[in-house]
Design an enzyme around this catalytic site. Sequence first.
Site, PDB file in Angstrom:
ATOM      1  N   HIS A   1       0.688 -16.578 -59.891  1.00 39.56           N
ATOM      2  CA  HIS A   1       1.414 -17.616 -60.293  1.00 39.56           C
ATOM      3  C   HIS A   1       0.502 -18.683 -59.485  1.00 39.56           C
ATOM      4  O   HIS A   1      -0.523 -18.812 -58.808  1.00 39.56           O
ATOM      5  CB  HIS A   1       2.741 -17.407 -59.618  1.00 39.56           C
ATOM      6  CG  HIS A   1       2.774 -16.834 -58.377  1.00 39.56           C
ATOM      7  ND1 HIS A   1       2.225 -17.750 -57.093  1.00 39.56           N
ATOM      8  CD2 HIS A   1       3.101 -15.714 -57.780  1.00 39.56           C
ATOM      9  CE1 HIS A   1       2.406 -16.640 -56.096  1.00 39.56           C
ATOM     10  NE2 HIS A   1       2.993 -15.651 -56.469  1.00 39.56           N
TER      11      HIS A   1
ATOM     12  N   SER B   1       5.510 -13.188 -57.392  1.00 41.34           N
ATOM     13  CA  SER B   1       5.240 -12.526 -58.430  1.00 41.34           C
ATOM     14  C   SER B   1       6.820 -11.898 -58.949  1.00 41.34           C
ATOM     15  O   SER B   1       7.229 -11.823 -60.097  1.00 41.34           O
ATOM     16  CB  SER B   1       4.529 -11.435 -58.521  1.00 41.34           C
ATOM     17  OG  SER B   1       3.204 -12.033 -58.442  1.00 41.34           O
ATOM     18  N   ARG B   2       7.593 -11.819 -57.788  1.00 43.89           N
ATOM     19  CA  ARG B   2       8.936 -11.221 -57.927  1.00 43.89           C
ATOM     20  C   ARG B   2       9.983 -12.052 -58.521  1.00 43.89           C
ATOM     21  O   ARG B   2      10.970 -11.654 -59.320  1.00 43.89           O
ATOM     22  CB  ARG B   2       9.396 -10.529 -56.636  1.00 43.89           C
ATOM     23  CG  ARG B   2       8.606  -9.324 -56.175  1.00 43.89           C
ATOM     24  CD  ARG B   2       9.353  -8.799 -55.163  1.00 43.89           C
ATOM     25  NE  ARG B   2       8.736  -7.257 -54.718  1.00 43.89           N
ATOM     26  CZ  ARG B   2       7.825  -7.159 -53.961  1.00 43.89           C
ATOM     27  NH1 ARG B   2       7.390  -8.276 -53.226  1.00 43.89           N
ATOM     28  NH2 ARG B   2       7.394  -5.915 -53.617  1.00 43.89           N
TER      29      ARG B   2
ATOM     30  N   GLY C   1      -1.730 -16.433 -48.459  1.00 41.76           N
ATOM     31  CA  GLY C   1      -0.676 -17.334 -48.454  1.00 41.76           C
ATOM     32  C   GLY C   1       0.090 -17.285 -47.262  1.00 41.76           C
ATOM     33  O   GLY C   1       0.441 -16.046 -46.771  1.00 41.76           O
ATOM     34  N   GLU C   2       0.824 -18.571 -46.687  1.00 41.63           N
ATOM     35  CA  GLU C   2       1.584 -18.505 -45.636  1.00 41.63           C
ATOM     36  C   GLU C   2       3.091 -18.015 -46.052  1.00 41.63           C
ATOM     37  O   GLU C   2       3.835 -17.626 -45.082  1.00 41.63           O
ATOM     38  CB  GLU C   2       1.829 -19.950 -45.151  1.00 41.63           C
ATOM     39  CG  GLU C   2       2.570 -20.153 -44.076  1.00 41.63           C
ATOM     40  CD  GLU C   2       2.567 -21.560 -43.682  1.00 41.63           C
ATOM     41  OE1 GLU C   2       1.992 -22.601 -44.152  1.00 41.63           O
ATOM     42  OE2 GLU C   2       3.599 -21.911 -42.712  1.00 41.63           O
TER      43      GLU C   2
ATOM     44  N   GLY D   1       1.119 -20.029 -56.387  1.00 45.84           N
ATOM     45  CA  GLY D   1       0.625 -19.680 -55.239  1.00 45.84           C
ATOM     46  C   GLY D   1      -0.883 -19.139 -55.084  1.00 45.84           C
ATOM     47  O   GLY D   1      -1.734 -19.352 -54.501  1.00 45.84           O
ATOM     48  N   HIS D   2      -0.782 -18.138 -55.940  1.00 43.36           N
ATOM     49  CA  HIS D   2      -2.395 -17.742 -56.172  1.00 43.36           C
ATOM     50  C   HIS D   2      -3.227 -18.607 -56.534  1.00 43.36           C
ATOM     51  O   HIS D   2      -4.415 -18.566 -56.102  1.00 43.36           O
ATOM     52  CB  HIS D   2      -2.269 -16.390 -57.085  1.00 43.36           C
ATOM     53  CG  HIS D   2      -1.529 -15.368 -56.763  1.00 43.36           C
ATOM     54  ND1 HIS D   2      -0.367 -14.929 -57.597  1.00 43.36           N
ATOM     55  CD2 HIS D   2      -1.581 -14.331 -55.923  1.00 43.36           C
ATOM     56  CE1 HIS D   2       0.219 -13.789 -57.024  1.00 43.36           C
ATOM     57  NE2 HIS D   2      -0.331 -13.505 -55.959  1.00 43.36           N
TER      58      HIS D   2
ATOM     59  N   GLN E   1       1.627   0.553 -50.261  1.00 46.20           N
ATOM     60  CA  GLN E   1       2.350  -0.517 -49.259  1.00 46.20           C
ATOM     61  C   GLN E   1       3.842  -0.663 -49.884  1.00 46.20           C
ATOM     62  O   GLN E   1       4.410  -1.403 -49.314  1.00 46.20           O
ATOM     63  CB  GLN E   1       1.747  -1.827 -49.304  1.00 46.20           C
ATOM     64  CG  GLN E   1       1.465  -2.683 -50.569  1.00 46.20           C
ATOM     65  CD  GLN E   1       0.801  -3.885 -50.494  1.00 46.20           C
ATOM     66  OE1 GLN E   1      -0.611  -3.965 -50.516  1.00 46.20           O
ATOM     67  NE2 GLN E   1       1.483  -4.857 -50.698  1.00 46.20           N
TER      68      GLN E   1
HETATM   69  O1  PAF Z   1       0.020 -10.098 -50.605  1.00 45.03           O
HETATM   70  C1  PAF Z   1      -0.427  -9.585 -51.560  1.00 45.03           C
HETATM   71  O2  PAF Z   1      -0.586  -9.508 -52.709  1.00 45.03           O
HETATM   72  C2  PAF Z   1      -0.847  -7.917 -50.991  1.00 45.03           C
HETATM   73  O3  PAF Z   1      -0.114  -7.623 -49.932  1.00 45.03           O
HETATM   74  C3  PAF Z   1      -2.396  -7.823 -50.787  1.00 45.03           C
HETATM   75  C4  PAF Z   1      -3.038  -8.616 -49.675  1.00 45.03           C
HETATM   76  C5  PAF Z   1      -3.225  -8.120 -52.067  1.00 45.03           C
HETATM   77  C6  PAF Z   1      -2.699  -6.215 -50.414  1.00 45.03           C
HETATM   78  O4  PAF Z   1      -2.334  -5.745 -51.262  1.00 45.03           O
END
Ligand code: PAF
Length: 282
Positions: free
Chosen positions: A34, A188-189, A149-150, A36-37, A61
């Site tokens: 999105h 993304s969510r 991102g912050e 942000g990315h 994670q």
């Molecule tokens: O912020 C994210 O999208 C994830 O936590 C990351 C840093 C890509 C690690 O999987």
Amino acid sequence: MIVCSLKSSVEKELKASIKPKHVLGLVPTMGFLHNGHISLIEKAVKDCDHVWVSIFINPIQFNNQNDLDNYPKNLKKDLNLIKSISEKINVFSPSIDEMYDDRLRHKNYNFDGIDSELEGRFRPKHFSGVATIVSKLFDLFKPNKAFFGEKDFQQTQIIRKLIEIEKHKTELIICPTVREKNGLAMSSRNSLLSKKNREKASLIFQNLLFLKKNYKKNDFEKLILKCKENIDSNKDFKTEYLEIVDSYDFKILNKFVAKKSLRVFICVKVGDVRLIDNILLN
Ligand code: PAF
């Protein structure tokens, strides 16, 4: 644009393309990109000679199988988007086996307790999962700069510690949170929310701004309670945490302390979707 799914292809490509003094930038993502990315990728393009974006949904994670299963993905769209920013950006999009062989193992880290505050309280082992994959990516790319991102400020401080612990020669670049028109932090969510709830989720940022305006005059507990009531009075909305903390150790503060850097962090569950945000107060 080169798209690699194997570590060995990345290694070959890096060897062929990186010359001494070239700056390599890495933007680690889980895809479903999105704005942000995009802001991270654009900053990387501006600051670096070579930019790699990694797209990998890191299973270790996630502490909730449902959350992992529902995490949005669309690699084709992501690749087109990246290409539209610059044809020179390369992408690493590995499989789970490529990153973990057959062992989905967390590395053990000592993050001085910041991994068990806030997000860590509700997502046990989340941050060791993040650190494990970022460590693998840093080992592979050896980036000069890495962009985060912050919005995930707690994550950025985990990465800062990871760099120290493992002595990576990587500069951590933190880019400002990008928001939707209504103030909702891009994530993304957000795509998992109904149209109505996505609009209503502007409440989250509004309450953070309310705290920024009022935190000096009032008892934090009272202010926070007011915000929680304001958010949770909406159907489907439930505040998981809302805390004002010291930006360095993430310990909860109850009143204004002029000498400290204060940040407010929030997580709201909207149905099954967890939304997080934070802003600096002083
Ligand atoms: O912020 C994210 O999208 C994830 O936590 C990351 C840093 C890509 C690690 O999987």
